[in-house]
Design an enzyme around this catalytic site. Structure first.
Site, short mmCIF file in Angstrom:
data_model
loop_
_atom_site.label_atom_id
_atom_site.label_comp_id
_atom_site.label_asym_id
_atom_site.label_seq_id
_atom_site.Cartn_x
_atom_site.Cartn_y
_atom_site.Cartn_z
CG ASP A 37 1.30 -33.19 11.94
OD1 ASP A 37 0.70 -34.24 11.64
OD2 ASP A 37 1.21 -32.66 13.05
CG ASP A 71 -4.01 -30.55 16.75
OD1 ASP A 71 -4.85 -31.34 17.20
OD2 ASP A 71 -2.80 -30.83 16.64
#
Length: 437
Positions: free
Chosen positions: A337, A344
């Site tokens: 990431d 998310d």
């Protein structure tokens, strides 16, 4: 306050545990004296400035009320002109056992184990903790390796709910939390600077454990493993399966009225600030600086069967209508990431008026199929790297009126982080000259 409310004073320099503890002239000497007390609504625990409580901790299981919270704070050291906040240096003490009581949303996440916390609020409510310095270093533990897979989890502040239903009125304010050497790998144990969790009740006829009216504000968090600030993972994750998240699920199993604001998180081992399983949380005016320090092959070496070698700066997980505004994230370190912001697996996440700068994983990710109704509007990205956005299989993100300052050679969509659907309206991309970086 009422006449029944009591104030307890503690001074490492001037106290004695044989004292009454009821005045600054007769303070206790240690936090052990406080842990033995039965606290009542409106009680205050005041630690003297310039005191250092080494190898000590606070474990609070009592509750205040909305009108009479229990307050843990500081008082002035009248013997010195210079004032330093009182320090609780747990040094691996303050051990308690955490057990979610069920498997977590991934079998790779650790669900139980021993935790060391400088301050633990366990099934407590209406407690205010403020104006203290907390550390929990492992440097004095003989034989302990920093990246050991079985290393104990450590926390500056741990807050846990289990057997008393909704726990309300937790306020964490103006805390300095640093050098918390926890487990590098355990994402959802109470592990990091500030971590709040809801555990499966074992008492009969108990409502779901969850939080309401949580405020984390004005805190400085530096050099912690693994999380900076996290509120609050829950055993009841199964109630939030799927993309569309109902308000009813949050009112029964999730967290309400969560505010995280005006905090500065620096050099967190993993993620900096995350709110989880919350209905309409507000995350505003925070700064993440150099997150994901330990999500690399040099430190993250022995995860065994654990997953989760990923981290971002400021983001939600399984929230509904989460609002992120006026935050700043800079220099998040590269990993799978590594971006500033991440919508998310949530329903209705909004990022507006945020700033990002030189995050090695980019500006923002819209993460997977359950990240729905995401909006990213009026934000500024300056020289973010790898790729500005990561639309990773999400269905419907809206990007509107953002300004992206991009160096030559950096793609707008990060490589191998595409496949999602997004719409742009009035976005502006500006190519940076070398001397502007």
């Amino acid at each position: 306050m009422t006449d029944l409310c009591r104030t307890y004073y503690v001074s490492q320099k001037h106290g004695n545990d044989q004292n009454s503890g009821r005045s600054s002239a007769e303070p206790y000497a240690s936090l052990f004296a406080i842990n033995r007390l039965k606290l009542q609504p409106g009680d205050r625990i005041l630690l003297e400035n310039n005191s250092v409580f080494a190898g000590q901790f606070l474990q609070i299981t009592d509750s205040g009320t909305k009108d009479l919270p229990i307050v843990i704070s500081a008082y002035e050291d009248r013997t010195q002109a210079e004032q330093h906040p009182p320090v609780i240096a747990a040094n691996g003490q303050g051990i308690w056992y955490q057990d979610y009581g069920c498997e977590l949303d991934s079998p790779t996440h650790t669900r139980s184990g021993y935790v060391s916390s400088a301050v633990l609020l366990y099934d407590a409510e209406y407690v205010t903790l403020q104006d203290l310095e907390l550390t929990n270093s492992g440097q004095d533990i003989i034989g302990e390796r920093y990246s050991a897979p079985d290393k104990m989890n450590r926390t500056g502040v741990a807050v846990a709910a289990r057997d008393k239903g909704v726990r309300s009125g937790i306020t964490l304010r103006n805390l300095v939390i640093h050098d918390v050497n926890g487990n590098v790998y355990d994402k959802h144990m109470n592990n990091g600077g500030i971590y709040m969790t809801a555990l499966k009740p074992i008492a009969r006829n108990t409502e779901a454990a969850r939080f309401r009216d949580v405020t984390v504000e004005g805190c400085y968090v530096d050099r912690v493993s693994r999380w900076g600030i996290a509120v609050g993972y829950t055993y009841a994750h199964a109630a939030f399966a799927g993309a569309e998240l109902s308000e009813e699920a949050f009112l029964k199993y999730g967290h309400e009225n969560v505010t995280i604001r005006d905090n500065y998180v620096k050099r967190s081992g993993g993620d900096a600030i995350t709110v989880m399983y919350a209905l309409r949380p507000v995350v505003e005016h925070n700064c993440s600086d150099s997150a994901a320090q330990e999500i690399n092959d040099r430190i993250y070496q022995e995860p065994q069967k654990r997953g989760g070698k990923v981290a971002a700066a400021i983001w939600p997980w399984k929230c509904k209508d989460a609002l992120f505004r006026f935050n700043e994230a800079a220099d998040t370190r590269l990993n799978q990431d590594g971006m500033a912001y991440d919508a998310d697996s949530g329903d209705g996440t909004v990022y507006e008026y945020n700033f990002s700068r030189q995050n090695e994983g980019g500006c923002v990710m819209f993460c997977l199929e359950e990240a729905i109704h995401s909006r990213f509007c009026n934000n500024v990205s300056f020289d973010d790297l790898s790729g500005t956005i990561s639309p990773a299989q999400n269905p419907d993100a809206l990007l509107s009126h953002n300004r992206y300052y991009v160096r030559k050679g950096i793609p707008f969509v990060r490589k191998n982080m595409d496949g999602g659907t997004y719409t742009q309206k009035a976005d502006e991309i500006i190519l940076l000259e070398e001397e502007e970086r």
